[in-house]
Motif scaffolding. Structure first.
Motif, mmCIF file in Angstrom:
data_model
loop_
_atom_site.group_PDB
_atom_site.id
_atom_site.type_symbol
_atom_site.label_atom_id
_atom_site.label_comp_id
_atom_site.label_asym_id
_atom_site.label_seq_id
_atom_site.Cartn_x
_atom_site.Cartn_y
_atom_site.Cartn_z
ATOM 1 N N GLU A 13 34.866 40.569 37.927
ATOM 2 C CA GLU A 13 36.308 40.356 37.747
ATOM 3 C C GLU A 13 36.625 38.955 38.261
ATOM 4 O O GLU A 13 37.258 38.770 39.299
ATOM 5 C CB GLU A 13 37.165 41.421 38.463
ATOM 6 C CG GLU A 13 38.625 41.326 38.022
ATOM 7 C CD GLU A 13 39.604 42.204 38.781
ATOM 8 O OE1 GLU A 13 39.324 43.399 38.950
ATOM 9 O OE2 GLU A 13 40.656 41.668 39.200
ATOM 10 N N HIS A 15 38.097 35.195 37.449
ATOM 11 C CA HIS A 15 39.103 34.693 36.518
ATOM 12 C C HIS A 15 39.055 33.183 36.323
ATOM 13 O O HIS A 15 38.587 32.440 37.173
ATOM 14 C CB HIS A 15 40.496 35.086 37.014
ATOM 15 C CG HIS A 15 40.668 36.566 37.146
ATOM 16 N ND1 HIS A 15 40.533 37.439 36.095
ATOM 17 C CD2 HIS A 15 40.967 37.336 38.222
ATOM 18 C CE1 HIS A 15 40.750 38.681 36.512
ATOM 19 N NE2 HIS A 15 41.006 38.638 37.799
ATOM 20 N N HIS A 166 42.813 45.537 33.680
ATOM 21 C CA HIS A 166 43.242 44.735 34.824
ATOM 22 C C HIS A 166 44.721 44.983 35.103
ATOM 23 O O HIS A 166 45.502 45.184 34.169
ATOM 24 C CB HIS A 166 43.019 43.244 34.505
ATOM 25 C CG HIS A 166 43.229 42.363 35.691
ATOM 26 N ND1 HIS A 166 44.470 41.875 36.042
ATOM 27 C CD2 HIS A 166 42.352 41.898 36.611
ATOM 28 C CE1 HIS A 166 44.330 41.143 37.129
ATOM 29 N NE2 HIS A 166 43.071 41.142 37.500
ATOM 30 N N ASP A 287 37.065 39.141 42.345
ATOM 31 C CA ASP A 287 38.442 38.842 41.936
ATOM 32 C C ASP A 287 38.748 37.375 42.282
ATOM 33 O O ASP A 287 39.818 37.034 42.763
ATOM 34 C CB ASP A 287 39.476 39.771 42.572
ATOM 35 C CG ASP A 287 40.820 39.748 41.812
ATOM 36 O OD1 ASP A 287 40.906 39.068 40.772
ATOM 37 O OD2 ASP A 287 41.771 40.394 42.281
#
Ligand code: MN
Length: 324
Positions: A13, A15, A166, A287
């Motif tokens: 995850e 980004h 998400h 994340d």
């Protein structure tokens, strides 16, 4: 790689941002402190030293990249959303090609047009080599249990790729957050919203219609693993007397649902998720850059796990699921 330490890892995850999508992303500014927003933009847009050295320090061999939400899911014009999603995926493919060993990708999809989204998913998987898709919550108030999205589940199942849901905001702000903006966002409402999204999918029978469908949740499963016994016990006496499922709710968590550690660096919920869903269903993630990569990496390296479990969570489960 000689600076790296700890177990070899895949993270999923993680980004990025590109200038064309900053306006969509800015809408999540209502959920976080104003200072943080400007600071992370540079980190999000970097695909070089900053990102790679953090990965190396923590022995993250591969990061599966996804656009920071909500992206085109916040777009009101369907044609624009379809066009922009392609732009995003092309850009991501280009970035991955600069570091093919280190980066992989989740497709960004314009669910406003479900057929176009399914076709784009197929294009991204077959032509760009992506691992699946990341969906940022509801799209114009519609969730993935809606019949109109059957084509997306069907295509994902045929391609045998997961859909990662998400967090995003709900379509309206429920009264229960009145006078408590701190609860509206990552502290709590995103967990409620995303966990609810997953349960809508489960209880609407999507996994009965598409037994091979694979759903990934971040944040250690958005608290759902903690609730499995209660889902099994209470759904039988729920006010949906007409509802039938092929299996117990908890069984779908062991067949169709996966969780990542994204944004949760804590042993107790990790243990719960692994025991409730199975050790093969939980995968390390950071994340990035919203969570500190060194904190996440350091935590999982010393989390109370057997070495066999650590290998599964850090590396093997993701490698198997995403066929990396
Ligand atoms: Mn995230």
């Amino acid at each position: 790689m000689d600076q790296s330490s700890g177990h070899r890892k895949i993270a999923l995850e993680e980004h990025f941002m590109m200038p064309e999508f900053v306006d969509y992303w800015s809408r999540t500014a209502i959920n976080i402190s104003p200072g943080l927003f400007g600071k992370v933009r540079n980190t999000l847009e970097d695909f070089g030293e900053l990102r790679l050295t953090g990965m190396e320090r923590n022995n993250i061999e591969k990061a599966v990249l996804s656009l920071a939400g909500p992206g085109v899911q916040a777009e009101t014009n369907t044609a624009t959303a379809v066009k922009m999603a392609k732009i995003c995926n092309e850009y991501l493919a280009e970035q991955i090609s600069t570091q093919p060993g280190r980066y992989a990708g989740f497709a960004h999809l314009a669910l406003q047009d479900p057929l176009a989204a399914a076709d784009e998913l197929e294009r991204c998987v077959k032509q760009l080599g992506f691992c699946g898709a990341m969906i940022n919550g509801q799209t114009n108030g519609a969730y993935l249990d809606d019949d109109r999205f059957s084509i997306v589940w069907e295509r994902a199942s045929d391609l045998d790729v997961p859909i990662y849901i998400h967090p995003n905001n709900p379509a309206d702000v429920p009264y229960m957050y009145n006078n408590h903006p701190e609860l509206f966002g990552p502290v709590w409402s995103w967990t409620v919203e995303t966990g609810n999204h997953a349960l809508r999918i489960l209880f609407s029978g999507v996994f009965d219609r598409y037994p091979k469908a694979k759903l990934i949740l971040g944040h250690m499963g958005e608290t759902l693993p903690y609730q499995l016994w209660r889902f099994d016990s209470r759904w039988l006496i729920s006010n949906r007397g007409d509802m039938t499922l092929d299996m117990k709710p908890s069984d779908y968590f062991k067949r169709n649902i996966y969780a990542t550690t994204a944004g949760v660096c804590s042993d107790e919920p990790l243990r719960c998720a692994m025991d409730a869903m199975g050790p093969d269903r939980v995968m390390f993630s950071v994340d990035y850059p919203f969570e500190k990569i060194d904190e996440a990496g350091g935590w999982i390296d010393s989390a109370k796990l057997t070495e066999e479990e650590r290998t599964m969570v850090c590396y093997q489960n993701a490698k198997t699921l995403l066929r990396l």
